[in-house]
Design a protein around this motif. Structure first.
Motif, PDB file in Angstrom:
ATOM      1  N   THR A 132      32.364  30.278  35.610  1.00 36.72           N
ATOM      2  CA  THR A 132      33.588  30.969  36.794  1.00 36.72           C
ATOM      3  C   THR A 132      34.775  30.807  36.281  1.00 36.72           C
ATOM      4  O   THR A 132      35.645  31.778  36.559  1.00 36.72           O
ATOM      5  N   GLN A 133      35.426  29.643  35.959  1.00 35.43           N
ATOM      6  CA  GLN A 133      36.544  29.581  35.469  1.00 35.43           C
ATOM      7  C   GLN A 133      36.669  30.493  34.046  1.00 35.43           C
ATOM      8  O   GLN A 133      37.917  30.961  33.956  1.00 35.43           O
ATOM      9  N   LYS A 134      35.726  30.583  33.077  1.00 36.79           N
ATOM     10  CA  LYS A 134      35.893  31.512  32.062  1.00 36.79           C
ATOM     11  C   LYS A 134      36.352  32.837  32.498  1.00 36.79           C
ATOM     12  O   LYS A 134      36.799  33.377  31.879  1.00 36.79           O
ATOM     13  N   LEU A 135      35.261  33.181  33.566  1.00 35.52           N
ATOM     14  CA  LEU A 135      35.415  34.507  33.703  1.00 35.52           C
ATOM     15  C   LEU A 135      36.588  35.083  34.456  1.00 35.52           C
ATOM     16  O   LEU A 135      36.943  36.129  34.637  1.00 35.52           O
ATOM     17  N   ASP A 136      37.370  34.119  35.169  1.00 30.45           N
ATOM     18  CA  ASP A 136      38.540  34.551  36.024  1.00 30.45           C
ATOM     19  C   ASP A 136      39.703  34.328  35.183  1.00 30.45           C
ATOM     20  O   ASP A 136      40.676  33.513  35.208  1.00 30.45           O
ATOM     21  N   LYS A 137      39.871  35.497  34.464  1.00 24.88           N
ATOM     22  CA  LYS A 137      41.030  35.613  33.674  1.00 24.88           C
ATOM     23  C   LYS A 137      41.646  37.043  33.876  1.00 24.88           C
ATOM     24  O   LYS A 137      40.981  38.027  34.182  1.00 24.88           O
ATOM     25  N   GLY A 138      42.991  37.038  33.646  1.00 27.60           N
ATOM     26  CA  GLY A 138      43.727  38.214  33.964  1.00 27.60           C
ATOM     27  C   GLY A 138      43.442  38.971  35.121  1.00 27.60           C
ATOM     28  O   GLY A 138      43.445  38.345  36.212  1.00 27.60           O
ATOM     29  N   ASP A 139      42.989  40.229  35.195  1.00 28.93           N
ATOM     30  CA  ASP A 139      42.795  41.021  36.136  1.00 28.93           C
ATOM     31  C   ASP A 139      41.173  41.152  36.640  1.00 28.93           C
ATOM     32  O   ASP A 139      41.028  41.823  37.472  1.00 28.93           O
ATOM     33  N   ARG A 140      40.605  40.085  36.111  1.00 33.74           N
ATOM     34  CA  ARG A 140      39.438  39.807  36.648  1.00 33.74           C
ATOM     35  C   ARG A 140      39.109  38.739  37.274  1.00 33.74           C
ATOM     36  O   ARG A 140      39.672  37.569  37.322  1.00 33.74           O
ATOM     37  N   GLN A 141      38.148  38.867  38.339  1.00 32.18           N
ATOM     38  CA  GLN A 141      37.861  37.853  39.434  1.00 32.18           C
ATOM     39  C   GLN A 141      36.501  37.068  38.866  1.00 32.18           C
ATOM     40  O   GLN A 141      35.599  37.628  38.429  1.00 32.18           O
ATOM     41  N   LYS A 144      22.799  27.041  35.453  1.00 32.29           N
ATOM     42  CA  LYS A 144      21.730  26.521  36.166  1.00 32.29           C
ATOM     43  C   LYS A 144      22.337  25.229  37.091  1.00 32.29           C
ATOM     44  O   LYS A 144      21.447  24.956  38.130  1.00 32.29           O
ATOM     45  N   THR A 145      23.265  24.757  37.007  1.00 32.94           N
ATOM     46  CA  THR A 145      23.649  23.808  37.776  1.00 32.94           C
ATOM     47  C   THR A 145      24.939  24.075  38.398  1.00 32.94           C
ATOM     48  O   THR A 145      25.863  24.969  37.911  1.00 32.94           O
ATOM     49  N   ARG A 146      25.520  23.553  39.489  1.00 32.85           N
ATOM     50  CA  ARG A 146      26.808  23.769  40.236  1.00 32.85           C
ATOM     51  C   ARG A 146      27.862  23.546  39.168  1.00 32.85           C
ATOM     52  O   ARG A 146      28.961  24.628  38.947  1.00 32.85           O
ATOM     53  N   GLN A 147      28.052  22.610  38.258  1.00 26.16           N
ATOM     54  CA  GLN A 147      28.923  22.294  37.433  1.00 26.16           C
ATOM     55  C   GLN A 147      29.022  23.524  36.317  1.00 26.16           C
ATOM     56  O   GLN A 147      30.111  23.766  35.887  1.00 26.16           O
ATOM     57  N   GLU A 148      27.843  23.810  35.807  1.00 24.21           N
ATOM     58  CA  GLU A 148      27.932  24.879  34.796  1.00 24.21           C
ATOM     59  C   GLU A 148      28.491  26.010  35.510  1.00 24.21           C
ATOM     60  O   GLU A 148      28.935  26.933  34.902  1.00 24.21           O
ATOM     61  N   TRP A 149      28.163  26.384  36.849  1.00 28.92           N
ATOM     62  CA  TRP A 149      28.568  27.562  37.737  1.00 28.92           C
ATOM     63  C   TRP A 149      30.106  27.386  37.506  1.00 28.92           C
ATOM     64  O   TRP A 149      30.711  28.399  37.346  1.00 28.92           O
ATOM     65  N   LEU A 150      30.614  26.431  37.881  1.00 25.07           N
ATOM     66  CA  LEU A 150      32.124  26.361  38.052  1.00 25.07           C
ATOM     67  C   LEU A 150      32.650  26.581  36.641  1.00 25.07           C
ATOM     68  O   LEU A 150      33.941  27.239  36.652  1.00 25.07           O
ATOM     69  N   GLN A 151      32.410  25.951  35.741  1.00 21.15           N
ATOM     70  CA  GLN A 151      32.638  26.148  34.127  1.00 21.15           C
ATOM     71  C   GLN A 151      32.636  27.701  34.032  1.00 21.15           C
ATOM     72  O   GLN A 151      33.674  28.158  33.281  1.00 21.15           O
ATOM     73  N   ILE A 185      34.696  35.222  40.597  1.00 18.04           N
ATOM     74  CA  ILE A 185      33.609  35.633  41.771  1.00 18.04           C
ATOM     75  C   ILE A 185      34.511  35.977  42.841  1.00 18.04           C
ATOM     76  O   ILE A 185      35.660  35.516  43.070  1.00 18.04           O
ATOM     77  N   TYR A 186      33.813  36.912  43.637  1.00 18.10           N
ATOM     78  CA  TYR A 186      34.174  37.524  44.773  1.00 18.10           C
ATOM     79  C   TYR A 186      33.592  36.813  45.913  1.00 18.10           C
ATOM     80  O   TYR A 186      32.454  37.219  46.280  1.00 18.10           O
ATOM     81  N   LEU A 187      34.222  35.793  46.474  1.00 17.83           N
ATOM     82  CA  LEU A 187      33.718  34.818  47.668  1.00 17.83           C
ATOM     83  C   LEU A 187      34.566  35.136  48.894  1.00 17.83           C
ATOM     84  O   LEU A 187      35.585  34.008  48.824  1.00 17.83           O
ATOM     85  N   PRO A 188      34.316  35.829  49.743  1.00 15.22           N
ATOM     86  CA  PRO A 188      35.339  35.730  50.950  1.00 15.22           C
ATOM     87  C   PRO A 188      35.358  34.546  51.672  1.00 15.22           C
ATOM     88  O   PRO A 188      34.222  33.764  51.665  1.00 15.22           O
ATOM     89  N   GLY A 189      36.329  33.919  52.587  1.00 17.53           N
ATOM     90  CA  GLY A 189      36.401  32.606  52.736  1.00 17.53           C
ATOM     91  C   GLY A 189      35.299  32.352  53.975  1.00 17.53           C
ATOM     92  O   GLY A 189      35.242  31.400  54.290  1.00 17.53           O
ATOM     93  N   ARG A 217      33.932  21.510  50.376  1.00 17.68           N
ATOM     94  CA  ARG A 217      34.881  21.061  49.156  1.00 17.68           C
ATOM     95  C   ARG A 217      34.478  21.680  48.083  1.00 17.68           C
ATOM     96  O   ARG A 217      35.113  22.547  47.384  1.00 17.68           O
ATOM     97  N   PHE A 218      33.128  21.867  47.628  1.00 22.72           N
ATOM     98  CA  PHE A 218      32.538  22.735  46.610  1.00 22.72           C
ATOM     99  C   PHE A 218      32.759  24.045  46.868  1.00 22.72           C
ATOM    100  O   PHE A 218      33.132  24.952  46.003  1.00 22.72           O
TER     101      PHE A 218
END
Length: 418
Positions: free
Chosen positions: A175-184, A166-173, A186-190, A229-230
């Motif tokens: 997403t970091q857990k989800l970004d493991k191995g062959d898994r992304q 529900k917050t940006r900080q929670e979202w980053l945390q 988040i897919y966020l084009p530049g 930056r975010f």
């Protein structure tokens, strides 16, 4: 086709434009023409709305014509300046297009009707603000759609995530857990600049600001730089290209491979994902883009449509009646539930409860914004200096200098004479 032929003959004989403005000379039904854009409403919705409207307005023959988005600007301008061979009494336009039509001239002001009849005080600002120019309302909000986070429920469960952030900080945390191995994570084009715009508004910044009648690009403001930056932090938690947008390749196709935990997209993309990979049916979830704090979701760019009335219409009263019906609670509810849109008022958000995707959009829509209300903003998007700016920052160039360069281009386009 027979009606179009009659209309052409009458126009030639009387030098009147706009078939929708002519009543039957024998005293029959008055023709009123509504232009809707392709894909905005289902055929069933149009059929039922037309029948209901004509039943409630004896003597009015409502003709709904579907228009393509490609080339629509020239067609609308031709109606407004009286050079069109076709007529229209009510026209659906993109919410960010209203300012350019006001500048060209030929729109009927609808300020009083908005206040007295259509509940304008409750309109979504992302629809109503771009429909207002110089304090006068020309575009009437019809429906909204905005981006949410579409996520893979199985990947969230595998990462031990029981609830969406529900917050940006929670979202980053998360997403970091989800970004493991062959898994992304988040897919966020530049170059997804619509997403960046929401982050900028969250920080209190702007894409451009108006001062003394001049528009100036504002990407080099400290608040806008903080938003970038975010974006960079979030984008790094996946393998999205730094030099492409969400259509190159289509992000729904990437998500459909089943190894990406999240994308930021309108909820309607879920249907594309499930069509590409039926195994994901029932495994997709939605949540509003998180804000800086948990008390409200993040700001989003509000897409959608407004309704306008050409000044040249000879059926203004009936045109007002058409809008009154389209923005009524009854037909707003029908449209929202049929098309998974957000209704035009904050007070109608409850009508999409039960539709997970649309319900996720509604809180964001209440925080929604539109692009700068300049008639020249479309030209900015044509050049789009925001995209190379984002790529420059993501590839390690100096953010402040890249932002200054992009802001100068925006200022030049918005302040140039045509």
């Amino acid at each position: 086709m027979r009606f179009l032929a009659v209309c052409t003959a009458l126009a030639a004989a009387t030098a009147l434009t706009g078939c929708g403005r002519l009543a039957d000379p024998a005293g029959g039904s008055r023709k009123v023409t509504l232009w809707l854009m392709k894909g905005s409403a289902s055929e069933d919705f149009v059929t039922r709305f037309t029948a209901d409207f004509e039943h409630r307005h004896p003597g009015v023959d409502l003709e709904v014509r579907t228009q393509e988005w490609t080339g629509i600007g020239d067609k609308v301008n031709a109606v407004l300046d009286g050079t069109s061979g076709e007529g229209a009494d009510v026209i659906e336009v993109g919410n960010t297009q209203v300012a350019q039509y006001v500048e060209a001239g030929g729109l009927s002001e609808l300020t009083l009707e908005g206040l007295r009849e259509w509940g304008g005080k409750d309109w979504l600002k992302g629809l109503s603000d771009p429909g207002s120019v110089g304090g006068a309302q020309f575009g009437v909000p019809w429906y909204a759609a905005n981006r949410v986070v579409i996520y893979n429920k199985d990947l969230f469960a595998d990462a031990g995530l029981k609830n969406p952030p529900k917050t940006r900080q929670e979202w980053l945390q998360a997403t970091q857990k989800l970004d493991k191995g062959d898994r992304q994570g988040i897919y966020l084009p530049g170059q997804n600049w619509y997403v960046l715009a929401g982050f900028i508004w969250d920080e209190g910044g702007e894409l451009a600001v108006e001062s003394a009648g001049q528009w100036v690009g504002a990407l080099d403001d400290e608040k806008a730089l903080a938003a970038m930056r975010f974006y960079k932090q979030l984008q790094a938690l996946g393998d999205g290209p730094k030099d492409a947008d969400e259509e190159t390749p289509p992000q729904a196709d990437v998500f459909a491979r089943g190894r990406t935990a999240q994308i930021i997209a309108p909820p309607g993309q879920a249907a594309q994902i499930e069509a590409a990979n039926p195994a994901l049916k029932g495994k997709l979830g939605f949540f509003p883009i998180p804000g800086k704090t948990s008390d409200k979701p993040g700001a989003v760019f509000t897409g959608g449509s407004d309704l306008i009335i050409p000044e040249r219409t000879r059926n203004r009263r009936e045109a007002v009646d058409v809008i009154t019906a389209l923005v009524s609670e009854e037909w707003q509810t029908e449209l929202a539930r049929t098309m998974s849109y957000v209704p035009n008022k904050t007070t109608l958000a409850h009508v999409v409860e039960g539709n997970e995707g649309a319900a996720a959009m509604a809180p964001g829509a209440a925080q929604g914004r539109a692009t700068p209300n300049s008639a020249r903003w479309a030209e900015v998007e044509g050049k789009n200096p925001i995209k190379p700016y984002m790529t420059a920052v993501l590839t390690g160039q100096d953010p402040r200098q890249a932002a200054r360069t992009a802001s100068e281009t925006i200022s030049k386009v918005l302040s140039s004479d045509r």
